[in-house]
Write a protein that holds these residues in place. Sequence first.
Motif, PDB file in Angstrom:
ATOM      1  N   GLY A 192      41.865  54.937  64.817  1.00  0.00           N
ATOM      2  CA  GLY A 192      43.197  54.361  64.922  1.00  0.00           C
ATOM      3  C   GLY A 192      44.238  55.477  64.952  1.00  0.00           C
ATOM      4  N   VAL A 193      45.191  55.371  65.875  1.00  0.00           N
ATOM      5  CA  VAL A 193      46.236  56.383  66.010  1.00  0.00           C
ATOM      6  C   VAL A 193      47.594  55.690  65.981  1.00  0.00           C
ATOM      7  CG1 VAL A 193      47.201  58.238  67.417  1.00  0.00           C
ATOM      8  CG2 VAL A 193      44.726  57.858  67.372  1.00  0.00           C
ATOM      9  N   GLY A 194      48.457  56.109  65.065  1.00  0.00           N
ATOM     10  CA  GLY A 194      49.806  55.579  64.979  1.00  0.00           C
ATOM     11  C   GLY A 194      50.825  56.671  65.271  1.00  0.00           C
ATOM     12  N   GLU A 195      51.852  56.323  66.038  1.00  0.00           N
ATOM     13  CA  GLU A 195      52.943  57.252  66.346  1.00  0.00           C
ATOM     14  C   GLU A 195      54.247  56.571  65.968  1.00  0.00           C
ATOM     15  OE1 GLU A 195      52.843  60.286  67.656  1.00  0.00           O
ATOM     16  OE2 GLU A 195      50.817  60.492  68.500  1.00  0.00           O
ATOM     17  N   GLY A 196      55.104  57.272  65.226  1.00  0.00           N
ATOM     18  CA  GLY A 196      56.356  56.664  64.828  1.00  0.00           C
ATOM     19  C   GLY A 196      57.336  57.677  64.279  1.00  0.00           C
ATOM     20  N   VAL A 197      58.344  57.156  63.571  1.00  0.00           N
ATOM     21  CA  VAL A 197      59.402  57.998  63.006  1.00  0.00           C
ATOM     22  C   VAL A 197      59.696  57.523  61.589  1.00  0.00           C
ATOM     23  CG1 VAL A 197      61.809  58.727  63.178  1.00  0.00           C
ATOM     24  CG2 VAL A 197      60.444  58.455  65.255  1.00  0.00           C
TER      25      VAL A 197
END
Length: 220
Positions: free
Chosen positions: A36-41
Amino acid sequence: MTHERSVFLRALGAQTDRLAPEVRAYVEGPPRGEIGVGEGVFEVAGSPWRWMLRLAQPFMGPGLLVPRYERDVPFTIIERPAEGLSDLPVLAASRALRFRGGLERFDDVLRLGREPGTLVNIVGDGGRLEILLDVTVMEDGALRLTTRSTRARIGGHRLRLPRLLGIDGVVVNGYDRARSRGTITARMRNPLLGTVMEYRGWFRYEHRIAPEQPQGAQIA
């Protein structure tokens, strides 16, 4: 992923059905052979005690302390489900926080606790900190992790820290339907110092084919 392969769903048990559908899809994790890969701020991330954490970093090891404090910090989280001892589910996560002052990592491993509704969080590359968590579902269907106790590894032994030296932490994973993205809020407090680390923000999550691992590799 089946219910049996998710460390979160195994810990939640009968509470699983109370999760919001989007939160459940996240905590179920990727199917076998994927990550699982999450990208955010993060709207805010780090520690107001960054100078103290920088001094402690050589003793605690990498992947544990974040001696910076900034706003609008891009981040990536990579989650790798695995099987630990006795073939029980384990979830290893690595977070890369891209501060303007430099890159910081925060790594941990989650495994099932001995009591129903609990997880054990082993933090940092050297596993110097071990946190017992209560796992619950909030009224809005978000997942909530709350610290019950903290242990430190000292001289080959794991010693329970007294409350004044321990960490009281709360982590909430939710979902923003208006923007179609996951949300996360975390705050770790010490009775003497107050907030020692926090992060809150949003991310979007997907599954990707996992890099090949050595055959028979396990996470303890």
